[in-house]
Design a protein around this motif. Structure first.
Motif, PDB file in Angstrom:
ATOM      1  N   TYR A  61       0.835  -1.205   0.000  1.00  0.00           N
ATOM      2  CA  TYR A  61       0.000   0.000   0.000  1.00  0.00           C
ATOM      3  C   TYR A  61       0.868   1.253   0.000  1.00  0.00           C
ATOM      4  O   TYR A  61       0.611   2.186  -0.763  1.00  0.00           O
ATOM      5  N   TRP A 121       2.468   1.707  -3.435  1.00  0.00           N
ATOM      6  CA  TRP A 121       1.486   2.194  -4.403  1.00  0.00           C
ATOM      7  C   TRP A 121       1.230   3.685  -4.211  1.00  0.00           C
ATOM      8  O   TRP A 121       1.201   4.459  -5.171  1.00  0.00           O
ATOM      9  N   CYS A 122       1.069   4.112  -2.967  1.00  0.00           N
ATOM     10  CA  CYS A 122       0.785   5.521  -2.696  1.00  0.00           C
ATOM     11  C   CYS A 122       1.974   6.416  -3.041  1.00  0.00           C
ATOM     12  O   CYS A 122       1.791   7.535  -3.529  1.00  0.00           O
ATOM     13  N   GLN A 173       1.597   6.690  -6.849  1.00  0.00           N
ATOM     14  CA  GLN A 173       0.414   7.350  -7.386  1.00  0.00           C
ATOM     15  C   GLN A 173       0.200   8.765  -6.855  1.00  0.00           C
ATOM     16  O   GLN A 173      -0.238   9.640  -7.591  1.00  0.00           O
ATOM     17  N   ARG A 207      -2.251  -6.441  -6.093  1.00  0.00           N
ATOM     18  CA  ARG A 207      -2.677  -5.338  -6.952  1.00  0.00           C
ATOM     19  C   ARG A 207      -2.698  -4.022  -6.189  1.00  0.00           C
ATOM     20  O   ARG A 207      -2.686  -3.984  -4.960  1.00  0.00           O
ATOM     21  N   SER A 208      -2.734  -2.936  -6.948  1.00  0.00           N
ATOM     22  CA  SER A 208      -2.873  -1.613  -6.350  1.00  0.00           C
ATOM     23  C   SER A 208      -4.232  -1.504  -5.676  1.00  0.00           C
ATOM     24  O   SER A 208      -5.168  -2.240  -6.015  1.00  0.00           O
ATOM     25  N   TYR A 214      -3.902  -1.714 -11.452  1.00  0.00           N
ATOM     26  CA  TYR A 214      -2.613  -2.278 -11.827  1.00  0.00           C
ATOM     27  C   TYR A 214      -2.166  -3.377 -10.869  1.00  0.00           C
ATOM     28  O   TYR A 214      -2.406  -3.300  -9.659  1.00  0.00           O
ATOM     29  N   LEU A 253       0.936  -4.775  -8.846  1.00  0.00           N
ATOM     30  CA  LEU A 253       2.024  -4.005  -8.260  1.00  0.00           C
ATOM     31  C   LEU A 253       3.344  -4.186  -9.008  1.00  0.00           C
ATOM     32  O   LEU A 253       4.222  -3.319  -8.944  1.00  0.00           O
ATOM     33  N   VAL A 263       3.139  -1.447 -11.420  1.00  0.00           N
ATOM     34  CA  VAL A 263       3.462  -0.197 -10.713  1.00  0.00           C
ATOM     35  C   VAL A 263       4.977  -0.044 -10.599  1.00  0.00           C
ATOM     36  O   VAL A 263       5.530   1.035 -10.827  1.00  0.00           O
TER      37      VAL A 263
END
Length: 265
Positions: free
Chosen positions: A105, A108-109, A112, A137-138, A143, A145, A148
């Motif tokens: 997480y 991803w953050c 993004q 996954r995100s 997506y 990861l 990503v």
């Protein structure tokens, strides 16, 4: 249409999952104070963003500093409101308490929201220690990861490496493709000047789920090859005006294209 329905169903299942993942079975939590912290957490999670919920998360953290979910959920409103400094302080505590649960997480953050591509790669590489076969996954479901991570490498200038990661994923029979995988791979090849490969993936993207940004890049390839591109440009504009674009509630997608860019082509 069938493939798009599969993507849509996957997204709906993800919404259900993310709406229920916040709730924890407190009976499985060890220690009386940590059970109480869990109950505070569950109560606050249903009221995320309110003053009462933030105070409840504080109480949960005081009761059980090792209960990582409290830091994570307390951090979310700060992320949504653009207070990335406070968000990072809290999410770092969540990761320190339970890296297996929160590294993906945070990575991803970082990608993004913060555009911290180096930090995203570091987190997602570290996540392999816990999930060597599948990073997951995100949070929004768009997506895998690994994709990503590939986009992060692309942003850092390592485009060949980025393309290789996505190619390997797409070659795997067990891989469930994301909504924009072929598009992102196509853009990577376009930036490498490998226009045949780029167009191949833009065409594959069109067959599975088409949108204005993908059509825009198809028109760019045609223009570079001195072929008629104006019909594609017109289609890209029409598609954009119909709302068939890359969307995100809180931020914008990697390799997002805007109407002005299409107009100027």
């Amino acid at each position: 249409m069938e493939k798009f329905q599969r993507y849509y169903l996957s997204f709906l299942l993800l919404i259900v999952y993310t709406n229920t993942i916040a709730q924890v079975n407190c009976n499985a939590v060890e220690g009386e104070n940590c059970k109480k912290a869990c109950e505070q957490y569950n109560w606050a999670s249903d009221r995320q963003g309110s003053r009462e919920s933030q105070e409840a998360f504080d109480k949960a953290i005081e009761l059980c500093p090792d209960f990582s979910n409290s830091y994570m959920e307390k951090a979310v409103p700060y992320l949504k409101n653009g207070d990335f400094v406070t968000w990072k302080i809290l999410i770092d505590k969540a990761v320190a308490a339970d890296p297996k649960m929160h590294l993906g997480y945070r990575g991803w953050c970082k990608f993004q929201f913060l555009r911290d591509y180096k930090g995203a790669v570091q987190d997602l590489e570290a996540l392999k220690k816990y999930y060597p076969d599948d990073l997951g996954r995100s949070l929004n479901g768009d997506y895998h990861l690994e994709v990503v991570k590939a986009m992060s490498y692309s942003a850092l200038g390592q485009k060949e490496k980025a393309a290789g990661i996505i190619e390997n994923l797409l070659a795997s029979r067990s891989y469930f493709k994301g909504l924009y995988d072929h598009y992102q791979l196509g853009v990577t090849y376009f930036e490498l000047g490998r226009y045949d490969k780029a167009l191949d993936h833009f065409e594959k993207q069109s067959k599975e789920y088409d949108f204005a940004e993908n059509i825009y890049f198809k028109s760019k390839v045609s223009k570079i090859r001195n072929k008629d591109y104006l019909d594609l440009k017109k289609l890209a504009l029409t598609t954009y005006d119909e709302g068939k674009i890359m969307k995100d509630v809180y931020t914008h997608h990697f390799n997002k294209i805007y109407r002005k860019q299409i107009e100027e082509l």
